[in-house]
Design a protein around this motif. Structure first.
Motif, mmCIF file in Angstrom:
data_model
loop_
_atom_site.group_PDB
_atom_site.id
_atom_site.type_symbol
_atom_site.label_atom_id
_atom_site.label_comp_id
_atom_site.label_asym_id
_atom_site.label_seq_id
_atom_site.Cartn_x
_atom_site.Cartn_y
_atom_site.Cartn_z
ATOM 1 N N PHE A 108 0.829 -1.211 0.000
ATOM 2 C CA PHE A 108 0.000 0.000 0.000
ATOM 3 C C PHE A 108 0.866 1.266 0.000
ATOM 4 O O PHE A 108 0.560 2.230 -0.708
ATOM 5 N N LYS A 109 1.936 1.275 0.768
ATOM 6 C CA LYS A 109 2.794 2.471 0.832
ATOM 7 C C LYS A 109 3.365 2.793 -0.548
ATOM 8 O O LYS A 109 3.403 3.965 -0.953
ATOM 9 N N LEU A 110 3.765 1.765 -1.278
ATOM 10 C CA LEU A 110 4.313 1.974 -2.625
ATOM 11 C C LEU A 110 3.251 2.572 -3.546
ATOM 12 O O LEU A 110 3.528 3.505 -4.299
ATOM 13 N N ILE A 111 2.030 2.047 -3.456
ATOM 14 C CA ILE A 111 0.924 2.549 -4.283
ATOM 15 C C ILE A 111 0.617 3.997 -3.921
ATOM 16 O O ILE A 111 0.452 4.857 -4.799
ATOM 17 N N ASN A 112 0.562 4.282 -2.646
ATOM 18 C CA ASN A 112 0.249 5.630 -2.160
ATOM 19 C C ASN A 112 1.321 6.633 -2.594
ATOM 20 O O ASN A 112 1.006 7.745 -3.037
#
Length: 312
Positions: free
Chosen positions: A185-189
């Protein structure tokens, strides 16, 4: 010696019935009058504005034309019992307008009696408090729900968890706790921005909600952390089957803002009474199991197992 002048107060004149009727017709609150049998015989203009019904549409009808189904049979039974005793009744009602919309009113119903003290009519006055009621509902919702996803928040989840564990203890049942964290999720965000990240969280919340049972509680704890409470179970396989289902529904791609997104989840599971009998501690156990699932590569679930030091 000068004395104070005396003034005589003019005698008040009784209010003419015609004047009273005109006053009731024009006041801001909705007013309707029924006969003793409960048939509407008179309404004012404010009643028509509030309910959407014209005078011609309601004369001779029962006030049940406004019934929203939000009040129980016992509610109306108590109301009629009060006014038939000649007492004034007051309460909050949710009624339905002609167009189907609901409104909330602070209502007072007063019996009208003749010279012999016999009840002849009832006069009902409704003060529209719909905006105030809606604001109260909004504040109550925000107190126990996550603003972004509409899911329960941590406070509400823990209160329901405590209730579920208490019931399970009494009924010799089990409670399953699933703690879920999105993988990547952090990478996507960071790559696609917070707007897409928020849209993903909303979409994930919808998929989680659609995958659980009606009485299961789904909550967002913040960031990309979610929790699911599964109560009133006798077999741990119910929780394990749900965990597999959650991994499966989250494995399908999301299309958001023109982007095709693939994300997965790591899920930790704790079971009461196998784990702690303290809600916060049980939640911590599920969290610990989730981190083990993530450490093992993600896109999987892990059942909490106490380490040797915890077993002594």
């Amino acid at each position: 010696m000068q004395t104070e002048p005396s003034f005589s107060r003019p005698k008040s004149q009784p209010l003419a019935e015609e004047t009273l009727t005109k006053a009731l017709k024009r006041i801001a609150n909705a007013v309707f009058i029924t006969d003793k049998a409960g048939h509407i015989v008179w309404v004012n203009d404010a009643f028509s504005r509030l309910s959407g019904y014209t005078e011609a549409e309601v004369i001779g009808s029962s006030p049940t034309i406004l019934n929203s189904g939000k009040q129980s049979h016992m509610f109306y039974s108590d109301l009629w019992h009060t006014i038939l005793l000649g007492k004034t009744w007051r309460g909050i009602v949710v009624d339905r307008r002609k167009d189907g919309m609901l409104y909330t009113a602070d209502e007072i119903i007063t019996p009208l009696v003749d010279d012999e003290g016999n009840i002849t009519h009832f006069i009902a006055i409704q003060h529209d408090i719909t905006p105030r009621s809606q604001e109260h509902e909004r504040e109550s919702f925000l107190a126990y729900h996550d603003v972004l996803t509409g899911l329960s928040n941590r406070e509400y989840f823990l209160s329901k968890q405590q209730q579920a564990m208490y019931q399970a203890s009494r009924n010799h049942q089990m409670v399953g706790l699933l703690f879920l964290d999105l993988d990547r999720f952090k990478l996507i965000n960071d790559t696609l921005g917070h707007t897409v990240g928020d849209a993903l969280l909303v979409a994930v919340a919808e998929r989680l909600r659609s995958a659980v049972r009606k009485d299961d509680v789904v909550a967002r704890f913040g960031g990309d952390e979610f929790a699911i409470l599964v109560s009133e179970i006798h077999d741990i396989q119910v929780v394990l089957t749900l965990a597999r289902k959650l991994l499966e529904v989250l494995s399908h791609q999301f299309v958001l803002g023109g982007h095709t997104i693939h994300t997965y989840a790591s899920i930790g599971i704790a079971i009461y009474p196998n784990g702690s009998d303290d809600p916060e501690a049980l939640l911590a156990q599920a969290d610990q199991a989730m981190y083990q699932a993530k450490k093992d590569g993600g896109n999987r679930f892990q059942l909490y197992a106490p380490v040797a030091s915890e077993m002594h």
